[in-house]
Design a protein around this motif. Structure first.
Motif, PDB file in Angstrom:
ATOM      1  N   TYR A  58      -2.857   1.353  15.772  1.00 51.92           N
ATOM      2  CA  TYR A  58      -3.338   0.254  14.932  1.00 51.92           C
ATOM      3  C   TYR A  58      -2.671  -1.060  15.351  1.00 51.92           C
ATOM      4  O   TYR A  58      -1.469  -1.063  15.585  1.00 51.92           O
ATOM      5  N   GLY A  78      -8.870  11.103   4.113  1.00 52.77           N
ATOM      6  CA  GLY A  78      -9.667  10.201   4.926  1.00 52.77           C
ATOM      7  C   GLY A  78     -10.611  10.930   5.864  1.00 52.77           C
ATOM      8  O   GLY A  78     -11.764  10.510   6.061  1.00 52.77           O
ATOM      9  N   ILE A 131      -9.607   3.255   8.439  1.00 52.61           N
ATOM     10  CA  ILE A 131      -8.976   3.387   9.755  1.00 52.61           C
ATOM     11  C   ILE A 131      -9.340   4.732  10.368  1.00 52.61           C
ATOM     12  O   ILE A 131      -9.679   4.825  11.556  1.00 52.61           O
ATOM     13  N   GLN A 175       0.825  -1.204   0.000  1.00 48.80           N
ATOM     14  CA  GLN A 175       0.000   0.000   0.000  1.00 48.80           C
ATOM     15  C   GLN A 175       0.862   1.258   0.000  1.00 48.80           C
ATOM     16  O   GLN A 175       0.600   2.210  -0.747  1.00 48.80           O
ATOM     17  N   LEU A 220      -3.063  11.658   2.938  1.00 46.34           N
ATOM     18  CA  LEU A 220      -4.015  10.583   3.188  1.00 46.34           C
ATOM     19  C   LEU A 220      -4.912  10.897   4.378  1.00 46.34           C
ATOM     20  O   LEU A 220      -6.087  10.516   4.394  1.00 46.34           O
ATOM     21  N   PHE A 221      -4.370  11.595   5.380  1.00 51.94           N
ATOM     22  CA  PHE A 221      -5.220  11.931   6.517  1.00 51.94           C
ATOM     23  C   PHE A 221      -6.261  12.974   6.134  1.00 51.94           C
ATOM     24  O   PHE A 221      -7.425  12.860   6.511  1.00 51.94           O
ATOM     25  N   ALA A 269      -0.374   3.992  11.002  1.00 56.16           N
ATOM     26  CA  ALA A 269      -1.224   3.160  10.150  1.00 56.16           C
ATOM     27  C   ALA A 269      -1.571   3.828   8.829  1.00 56.16           C
ATOM     28  O   ALA A 269      -1.851   3.136   7.839  1.00 56.16           O
ATOM     29  N   ILE A 270      -1.565   5.155   8.788  1.00 54.60           N
ATOM     30  CA  ILE A 270      -2.106   5.849   7.623  1.00 54.60           C
ATOM     31  C   ILE A 270      -1.325   5.510   6.360  1.00 54.60           C
ATOM     32  O   ILE A 270      -1.894   5.101   5.334  1.00 54.60           O
ATOM     33  N   ASN A 271      -0.012   5.687   6.401  1.00 53.42           N
ATOM     34  CA  ASN A 271       0.791   5.401   5.213  1.00 53.42           C
ATOM     35  C   ASN A 271       0.761   3.927   4.845  1.00 53.42           C
ATOM     36  O   ASN A 271       0.688   3.566   3.663  1.00 53.42           O
ATOM     37  N   THR A 303      -1.433   1.625   5.407  1.00 53.26           N
ATOM     38  CA  THR A 303      -2.693   1.078   4.907  1.00 53.26           C
ATOM     39  C   THR A 303      -3.149   1.768   3.630  1.00 53.26           C
ATOM     40  O   THR A 303      -4.103   1.317   2.992  1.00 53.26           O
ATOM     41  N   SER A 346      -6.685   3.488   4.220  1.00 51.65           N
ATOM     42  CA  SER A 346      -6.544   4.353   5.389  1.00 51.65           C
ATOM     43  C   SER A 346      -7.824   5.107   5.713  1.00 51.65           C
ATOM     44  O   SER A 346      -8.066   5.466   6.866  1.00 51.65           O
ATOM     45  N   ASP A 347      -8.681   5.331   4.710  1.00 47.85           N
ATOM     46  CA  ASP A 347      -9.959   5.991   4.968  1.00 47.85           C
ATOM     47  C   ASP A 347     -10.744   5.240   6.041  1.00 47.85           C
ATOM     48  O   ASP A 347     -11.372   5.850   6.913  1.00 47.85           O
TER      49      ASP A 347
END
Length: 377
Positions: free
Chosen positions: A251, A321, A285, A32, A317-318, A274-276, A278, A282-283
Motif C-alpha cells: 500500500y 474483506g 484495499i 482506524q 479483517l482479512f 495496510a489491513i490493520n 485502514t 480495509s475491505d
C-alpha cells in the motif's frame, strides 16, 4: 510479538507507524486501527465493544502481557507464522516463542542486511566478507524458509539491478568497515547499495523466497522510492533464477504489485501492513488486490509487530474483506460457491505453500502471518 507489560505510551507507539507521540491532548486510538482494537479486540479480553482506551488498557494490565498475547493469538485461527526477527529482536518472541504463545507452528525468515551487520560486528575483514557471508547465509537457510530485504528503507528500490562485481563488493565493504571504525559508538547499519545488491544476488543464486518491504512504513522510509515498479529490471534479470519474490504490504502501490505479479512468474504479493491501519476501509484495499493479480499470486500477511492485537485484527479483517469481495463478485457475475471456496484456499495457504516451497508435513494449511514486515494467510 511482545509479552511485556505495556504502559499507555508503549502501547500507543505500537499502533502507529509514526515514531512520534500523538500531539498533546490527542491519542493514536483515534485512528482506524485504534477503533478496530476497541471494537474487535475488547471482547476477546472480556470487555464490551468500544470500551474506552482507558478501560481497555486497564484490562490489559489486569490480565498481563503474556495472557493477553495468548488470548489474542489463539483467537486468530492462524496455524503457521513466518517470523522475521531482524528488528528489535530483544523485545519480541522468537519463532519458538511465537509457536508456544499461539499454539501454532512458526518458521524463520532471515533479514539479509542483518546478517551482513553481524559479520562486521564480529570483526570480519573486507577480504573475507563474501566467503563468510555465503557460509552464514547457507547456515541460516538450513532452518529458515526464506529471506527478507529492507532495501526500501536503506537505499530505496531504485538501486542498480545488475549483479555487482567481486571487486566492487570488496571495495564497498572496506569503506563500510572504515566508517564503522570511525564511528565506533554508533550502531552498525548497512546502507551501501553495492553491498545490498550483493546480498540480493546471493539470495537469488540460492533460489530463495525473497521478501521485499514495499510501500507504506514508518518515518524512515522515503515512500516515493518504495514503488515496486522500480524493481522491474531486477525482476527481469532474476526471472529464471528459481527465486520467488514476495512483495510485502505494498500500500498504496498494491495495484502496481498486482501488475507485477501478473507479468512475472516469480512474483507474489500481499497487503499486510495496510489491513490493520485502514481498518473499516480495509475491505476496499483487499478487493483492489483482485483487479489484475492472478488469484494464485495473492498472499495474506498481518505484518504484525509488537502488539498481539495486530495479529488478531490482521486475520479478522482479512477474512472479512476477502469474504465481502468474493460476495460482490458473486452478486455481479454469479461466481459459484465452489469457485469462491477454491480462491479462499489459494489465498489462505496454497499460494504460500507454493511460494515458500513447503511440503505438506511442514505446512498443513490455514493462516500464516509474518512479524516485522513480513508472510502469508
Amino acid at each position: 510479538m511482545t509479552t511485556q507489560e505495556l504502559d499507555r505510551a508503549d502501547f500507543e507507539s505500537l499502533i502507529t507507524e509514526s515514531d512520534w507521540d500523538a500531539p498533546e491532548g490527542t491519542t493514536h486510538f483515534d485512528s482506524q486501527v485504534g477503533f478496530a482494537i476497541r471494537r474487535h479486540c475488547a471482547p476477546v479480553l472480556g470487555l464490551e465493544p468500544f470500551a474506552s482506551p482507558e478501560e481497555y488498557l486497564e484490562r490489559r494490565r489486569e490480565l498481563g502481557g503474556a495472557e493477553v498475547s495468548r488470548r489474542l493469538l489463539r483467537a486468530t485461527g492462524i496455524s503457521d507464522y513466518f517470523i522475521e526477527i531482524g528488528h528489535r529482536a530483544d523485545e519480541i518472541l522468537d519463532p519458538a516463542g511465537m509457536a508456544d504463545a499461539g499454539a501454532a507452528r512458526a518458521f524463520e525468515v532471515v533479514r539479509l542486511e542483518r546478517l551482513a551487520e553481524e559479520l562486521v560486528i564480529d570483526g570480519c575483514i573486507a577480504a573475507d566478507f563474501r566467503a563468510a557471508y555465503d557460509r552464514l547465509l547457507d547456515e541460516r537457510l538450513e532452518r529458515a524458509v526464506g529471506v527478507k530485504s529492507i532495501a526500501a528503507y536503506r537505499v530505496g528500490l531504485d538501486f542498480a539491478p545488475e549483479r555487482p562485481s567481486a571487486e566492487e563488493v570488496d571495495e564497498a565493504v572496506a569503506r563500510w568497515i572504515v566508517q564503522t571504525t570511525v564511528h565506533a559508538d554508533a550502531a552498525v547499519r548497512l546502507d551501501d547499495p553495492v553491498i545490498i545488491r550483493h546480498l540480493l544476488w546471493a539470495a537469488a543464486d540460492r533460489a530463495c523466497a525473497i521478501q521485499f518491504h514495499i510501500g507504506y512504513g514508518d518515518a524512515d522510509v522515503d515512500l516515493h522510492r518504495c514503488n515496486p515498479l522500480l524493481l522491474t529490471e531486477f525482476l527481469r534479470l532474476t526471472r529464471s533464477s528459481g527465486a520467488r519474490v514476495l512483495l510485502l504490504h505494498c500500500y498504496p502501490f498494491h495495484r502496481e504489485a498486482g501488475y507485477l505479479s501478473q507479468v512475472f512468474p516469480q512474483v507474489y504479493f500481499d497487503v499486510g501492513l495496510a489491513i490493520n491501519y485502514t481498518g473499516s476501509r480495509s475491505d476496499a484495499i483487499i478487493a483492489e488486490t483482485f483487479e489484475l493479480a492472478p488469484f494464485h499470486k495473492i498472499l495474506f500477511s498481518s505484518d504484525a509487530f509488537g502488539a498481539a492485537e495486530l495479529y488478531y485484527l490482521g486475520a479478522l479483517l482479512f477474512r472479512r474483506g476477502l469474504a465481502r469481495a468474493l460476495d460482490v463478485f458473486a452478486e455481479r457475475d454469479g461466481w459459484p460457491p465452489s469457485e469462491r471456496a477454491r480462491i479462499v484456499e489459494l489465498v489462505a495457504w496454497r499460494n504460500a505453500r507454493r511460494a515458500y516451497r513447503l511440503d505438506d508435513a511442514a505446512f498443513a494449511g490455514g493462516f500464516q502471518s509474518a512479524a516485522s514486515g513480513d508472510g502469508a494467510l
